[in-house]
Design a protein around this motif. Structure first.
Motif, PDB file in Angstrom:
ATOM      1  N   SER A 265      29.606  38.161  51.892  1.00  0.00           N
ATOM      2  CA  SER A 265      28.025  38.640  51.973  1.00  0.00           C
ATOM      3  C   SER A 265      27.571  38.836  50.412  1.00  0.00           C
ATOM      4  O   SER A 265      26.477  38.965  50.380  1.00  0.00           O
ATOM      5  CB  SER A 265      28.146  40.005  52.343  1.00  0.00           C
ATOM      6  N   VAL A 266      28.179  38.458  49.404  1.00  0.00           N
ATOM      7  CA  VAL A 266      27.967  38.562  48.112  1.00  0.00           C
ATOM      8  C   VAL A 266      27.042  37.316  47.774  1.00  0.00           C
ATOM      9  O   VAL A 266      27.766  36.211  47.507  1.00  0.00           O
ATOM     10  CB  VAL A 266      29.102  38.722  47.019  1.00  0.00           C
ATOM     11  N   PRO A 531      35.039  42.467  38.190  1.00  0.00           N
ATOM     12  CA  PRO A 531      34.955  42.747  36.963  1.00  0.00           C
ATOM     13  C   PRO A 531      33.931  43.697  36.706  1.00  0.00           C
ATOM     14  O   PRO A 531      32.693  43.867  37.732  1.00  0.00           O
ATOM     15  CB  PRO A 531      34.664  41.209  36.182  1.00  0.00           C
ATOM     16  N   ALA A 532      33.450  44.221  35.486  1.00  0.00           N
ATOM     17  CA  ALA A 532      32.642  45.198  34.988  1.00  0.00           C
ATOM     18  C   ALA A 532      31.313  44.289  34.949  1.00  0.00           C
ATOM     19  O   ALA A 532      31.539  43.148  34.545  1.00  0.00           O
ATOM     20  CB  ALA A 532      32.954  45.956  33.868  1.00  0.00           C
ATOM     21  N   LEU A 533      30.248  44.830  35.113  1.00  0.00           N
ATOM     22  CA  LEU A 533      29.023  44.094  35.212  1.00  0.00           C
ATOM     23  C   LEU A 533      27.890  44.578  34.032  1.00  0.00           C
ATOM     24  O   LEU A 533      28.089  45.889  33.898  1.00  0.00           O
ATOM     25  CB  LEU A 533      28.320  43.817  36.444  1.00  0.00           C
ATOM     26  N   SER A 534      27.125  43.664  33.579  1.00  0.00           N
ATOM     27  CA  SER A 534      26.355  44.262  32.481  1.00  0.00           C
ATOM     28  C   SER A 534      25.110  44.878  33.302  1.00  0.00           C
ATOM     29  O   SER A 534      24.581  44.625  34.183  1.00  0.00           O
ATOM     30  CB  SER A 534      25.499  42.802  31.830  1.00  0.00           C
ATOM     31  N   GLY A 540      22.241  37.819  34.567  1.00  0.00           N
ATOM     32  CA  GLY A 540      23.538  37.293  34.252  1.00  0.00           C
ATOM     33  C   GLY A 540      24.766  38.169  35.048  1.00  0.00           C
ATOM     34  O   GLY A 540      25.866  37.707  35.354  1.00  0.00           O
ATOM     35  N   ALA A 541      24.423  39.544  35.239  1.00  0.00           N
ATOM     36  CA  ALA A 541      25.358  40.325  36.017  1.00  0.00           C
ATOM     37  C   ALA A 541      25.609  39.709  37.236  1.00  0.00           C
ATOM     38  O   ALA A 541      26.776  39.598  38.279  1.00  0.00           O
ATOM     39  CB  ALA A 541      24.851  41.731  36.395  1.00  0.00           C
ATOM     40  N   TRP A 542      24.488  39.152  38.195  1.00  0.00           N
ATOM     41  CA  TRP A 542      24.735  38.518  39.305  1.00  0.00           C
ATOM     42  C   TRP A 542      25.549  37.175  39.417  1.00  0.00           C
ATOM     43  O   TRP A 542      26.305  36.890  40.329  1.00  0.00           O
ATOM     44  CB  TRP A 542      23.215  38.316  39.909  1.00  0.00           C
ATOM     45  N   GLU A 543      25.320  36.360  38.458  1.00  0.00           N
ATOM     46  CA  GLU A 543      25.943  35.316  38.209  1.00  0.00           C
ATOM     47  C   GLU A 543      27.403  35.385  37.876  1.00  0.00           C
ATOM     48  O   GLU A 543      28.302  34.859  38.505  1.00  0.00           O
ATOM     49  CB  GLU A 543      25.440  34.304  36.848  1.00  0.00           C
ATOM     50  N   TRP A 548      33.101  35.328  40.404  1.00  0.00           N
ATOM     51  CA  TRP A 548      34.251  35.993  40.896  1.00  0.00           C
ATOM     52  C   TRP A 548      34.621  36.085  42.151  1.00  0.00           C
ATOM     53  O   TRP A 548      35.811  35.777  42.667  1.00  0.00           O
ATOM     54  CB  TRP A 548      34.191  37.402  40.308  1.00  0.00           C
ATOM     55  N   ARG A 549      33.533  35.894  43.081  1.00  0.00           N
ATOM     56  CA  ARG A 549      33.602  36.046  44.632  1.00  0.00           C
ATOM     57  C   ARG A 549      34.345  34.654  45.134  1.00  0.00           C
ATOM     58  O   ARG A 549      35.055  34.578  45.828  1.00  0.00           O
ATOM     59  CB  ARG A 549      32.224  35.935  45.251  1.00  0.00           C
TER      60      ARG A 549
END
Length: 810
Positions: A265-266, A531-534, A540-543, A548-549
């Motif tokens: 679902s990500v 991972p930790a996201l900005s 960039g956080a979505w990418e 990772w998914r």
């Protein structure tokens, strides 16, 4: 029925309110001269209870109870029946047609010792009569036969037919209750027979179902079920362990499958880049709109200051109005000055004209006086000649008097014209003076107004000339117009800024949704440690999260497949062990279909429920055995009750018992009445019941000859009737059923005048003995010898067209 107090008002001879208190009057007499109203007291008692006066014959006739000269009759009787207290009230009122009608009637039962606190039992004339019959247990006819013996009716019971006398005794003794008992017994016998049939039918049905064999069979099934439950419980721990392992593996498979779904679902929003660019554009628009608004606001403030420094349009309008008013007043003052001059000139001319008219009027008056004097002289000397004495001085005249025309008429006319001229001149002067005063007042008012306007113009800083004022008004108009334009521009700038800010808010909201979606997606896969996201770079956080998914998805799917295979293996082990348990249970003769049961819990529940059903069936069989024993006892009791009720109904059938009891009561009554009659007649007579049921008289003075009671004289008939009345009072309670009429009082109206002194004394003794038994005995008589010997005496006499009563206790 025992009277307590009687109140009369307008009843018969009692035209005025009268009260008779019967407290402690066990034996009393109503005495007085003939026609004094003695019998009216007994009539009032009977009328209050039944609405009928015996002496009037016609039961519907109520008008005669109203006293002459009165429009209404009222009677109220307080009385006792046993321990209960009652009040009966009737009010009769004359009608326009000459008759009368009962306007008020009621029967009340006291709640305590106060008649004011009572419950209404009946509220109409007919209802009261019916209720009284129920309370006393006597109808009107029987009441006037056994309780009240009115004038001329003593012999009613003595001469009554046997059937009429039996009817009275049935009512007095309430013997109809035995007929009711017989009918109730026969009904009870039918009910008991029906009950025997129903109970025996139920007993026959229970005997087939609750035998020893049925109980033994159910007991054996319960033992089989108990053995099966023990075997299931022994295999339970192993099955529970297998079941727990299967549940754990199924739970792990579910958790891993959920993680795979969360990874799948990500997904990053498709329009994320477009939303970011739109936000930048919207923020630039906000900056530009803000600058435009500031400039518009400054311009508007500048023009506000300019307009505020200038006079208001209203002040300019007021100044223009003052200038216009000054011009108008100047013109009006000039016109008023000219009018004042003209009015003053006219007033001077009118004054001169009045002076001229007054001089002419004075001259005409002098001419008129002269003409009048000459006319007088001519009149006085009409017959005088020279040498005659003067009519004035008496000296002889030397010449004939001058008798020429004096011109009196001409002088009078001229004087009248001169007077009218003066009046006209004075009116003209008044008019001219009034007009001059009005013109002077108007000139003064207009001048004052002009000065006020000039002063107002000098008190303001505004221009006092039309040209200067017009120039100033043009400046104010231009400044106001410019400020209005600036305000419009400022409002448009506000709207533009608001729209730009709304666009920023909308775009920001969209991006916030994207950030919320990012947080939600990361939370769903938190168990896999993403991972930790900005927080500053949304794209960039979505990418980073999507990359990772992709790395985690395939290994997660492989773990799901392995967990599913382990779960299937555990379920197969459980099914195999449960099948083995069912095979073991098949050796027991449990007669249950457990082939479709695939879990140990429901399997055990099936046997537990079967055992509970069998146990309930066993309890029911035992209850049915107990019910059978109970039914046998009830059938025996019902058959006994049927036999007793049938026999009682037979014994009381066709009024045989009632006739037997009536015969005994009549015989007892004849014996008691004979005793009284023997004493009252000094042994001359006794009563005898003849074959046809009528009363006969045994004449002991003539060798015991038996003859009809109708052959007795008036006095003898009274004594025989009195004997029966006394016997009724003595013996009615001996045969009466519970709740029958109680003869607590006896009232005898007249009849004593036919008795000799010795008999009167015997009667008095009999009445005293009856009164000493607790009964109330009242006697109405004018026989003074009897009245004086009774303890309570109510003396009735006529006084001032009304009857009055006086009580004396001796």
């Amino acid at each position: 029925m025992r009277p307590i107090r009687l109140d009369l008002d307008g009843f018969a001879s009692f035209r005025q309110p009268t009260t008779l208190d019967f407290t402690d009057a066990d034996l009393f007499v109503l005495s007085g001269p003939t026609g004094s109203g003695k019998s009216s007291v007994i009539d009032a008692m009977t009328f209050s209870l039944y609405g009928i006066v015996p002496r009037y014959g016609d039961k519907r006739l109520v008008a005669p109870v109203i006293s002459n000269g009165r429009n209404e009759a009222r009677v109220q009787l307080h009385f006792a029946v046993g321990r209960e207290r009652y009040t009966a009230v009737r009010v009769v009122r004359r009608t326009a047609a000459g008759g009368a009608t009962t306007k008020e009637a009621r029967l009340e039962r006291w709640r305590g010792d106060d008649p004011a606190d009572a419950a209404v039992l009946a509220a109409t004339a007919d209802e009261v009569s019916t209720a009284v019959e129920q309370v006393l247990g006597l109808g009107y006819e029987h009441f006037t036969t056994t309780v009240v013996l009115p004038q001329g009716a003593f012999q009613r019971f003595l001469h009554a037919k046997a059937s009429e006398r039996q009817g009275l005794l049935v009512e007095l003794l309430d013997l109809k209750v035995f007929g009711d008992i017989g009918q109730a017994a026969r009904t009870r016998a039918q009910t008991a027979a029906s009950q025997v049939s129903v109970l025996q039918s139920e007993l026959d049905g229970l005997a087939d179902r609750s035998g020893d064999d049925a109980v033994a069979a159910v007991t054996r099934r319960i033992e089989v079920f108990d053995h099966a439950i023990v075997r299931i419980d022994a295999a339970g721990p192993e099955l529970d362990e297998i079941m727990a392992t299967g549940r754990d593996r199924a739970a792990r498979h579910s958790t891993l499958a959920t993680q795979v779904q969360a990874l799948e679902s990500v997904r990053a929003p498709d329009d994320l880049a477009e939303r970011t660019a739109a936000l930048a554009t919207a923020r630039t628009a906000v900056e530009e709109a803000t600058a435009t608004r500031i400039a518009a606001r400054d311009r508007r403030r500048e023009l506000d200051a300019v307009v505020d420094d200038l006079p208001s349009p209203d002040a300019l309008e007021a100044q223009a109005a003052r200038l216009e008013r000054r011009r108008r007043l100047a013109t009006e003052v000039d016109e008023a000055t000219a009018g004042l001059a003209r009015a003053r000139t006219a007033r001077t001319a009118a004054e001169e004209a009045l002076a001229t008219a007054e001089r002419a009027h004075d001259e005409s008056r002098a001419h008129l006086d002269h003409a009048r004097q000459a006319d007088l002289v001519a009149t006085l000397t009409a017959d005088v000649r020279s040498g005659d004495p003067c009519p004035v001085c008496a000296r002889p005249l030397e010449d004939d008097p001058d008798r020429g025309d004096a011109g009196l008429d001409t002088a009078g006319a001229a004087a009248a014209r001169a007077e009218q001229a003066v009046i006209a001149a004075r009116g003209a002067l008044t008019t001219a003076t009034t007009d001059a005063s009005r013109q002077e007042e108007r000139h003064a008012q207009l001048s004052a107004r002009r000065e006020e306007v000039v002063a107002a113009l000098s008190d303001t800083d505004l221009p006092a000339t039309d040209d200067a004022l017009a120039e100033l008004r043009a400046r104010v108009t231009a400044a106001t117009r410019d400020r209005r334009t600036a305000r419009t521009a400022e409002a448009e700038a506000d709207k533009a800024l608001e729209a730009a800010m709304a666009a920023v808010s909308t775009t920001t909201s969209g991006l916030e949704q994207a950030r919320t979606g990012l947080d939600a997606a990361r939370d769903r896969v938190a168990a896999l440690k993403p991972p930790a996201l900005s927080r500053d770079d949304l794209a960039g956080a979505w990418e980073q999260l999507v990359t990772w998914r992709d790395d985690q998805l395939e290994p997660a799917r492989e773990r799901v497949v392995a967990a599913e295979q382990a779960t299937v293996t555990a379920r197969a082990d459980y099914t195999t062990r449960l099948a083995a348990l069912r095979t073991e249970l098949a050796d027991l003769d449990h007669q249950l279909d457990i082939s479709a049961v695939n879990q140990a819990g429901p399997l055990r529940d099936a046997f537990v429920q079967a055992r509970a059903s069998a146990s309930s069936n066993l309890d029911r069989l035992r209850e049915q055995r107990e019910r059978s024993e109970e039914l046998r006892g009830r059938v025996t009791a019902a058959r006994k009750e049927h036999a007793v009720a049938t026999e009682l109904g037979r014994l009381l059938k066709r009024d045989q018992f009632e006739k037997w009891l009536l015969a005994r009561a009549v015989n007892r009554l004849v014996v008691g009445a004979s005793d009284h009659l023997r004493e009252l007649t000094r042994g001359a007579y006794t009563l005898h019941l003849q074959d046809d049921g009528s009363f006969g008289i045994v004449d002991h003075a003539n060798g015991g000859e038996v003859r009809s009671a109708r052959t007795l004289s008036g006095g003898e008939t009274f004594l025989a009737s009195l004997s029966l009345a006394l016997a009724l009072s003595d013996h009615v309670a001996d045969f009466a059923a519970d709740g029958a009429a109680r003869l607590e009082s006896l009232f005898i109206d007249e009849g004593f005048g036919t008795l000799d002194a010795g008999t009167v004394d015997v009667v008095r003794t009999a009445l005293e003995e009856l009164g000493s038994t607790g009964r109330m005995v009242g006697v109405v008589t004018h026989v003074q010898a009897l009245a004086e010997q009774l303890p309570v005496q109510f003396h009735v006499r006529k006084e001032s067209q009304t009857s009055v009563v006086e009580r004396r206790d001796v």
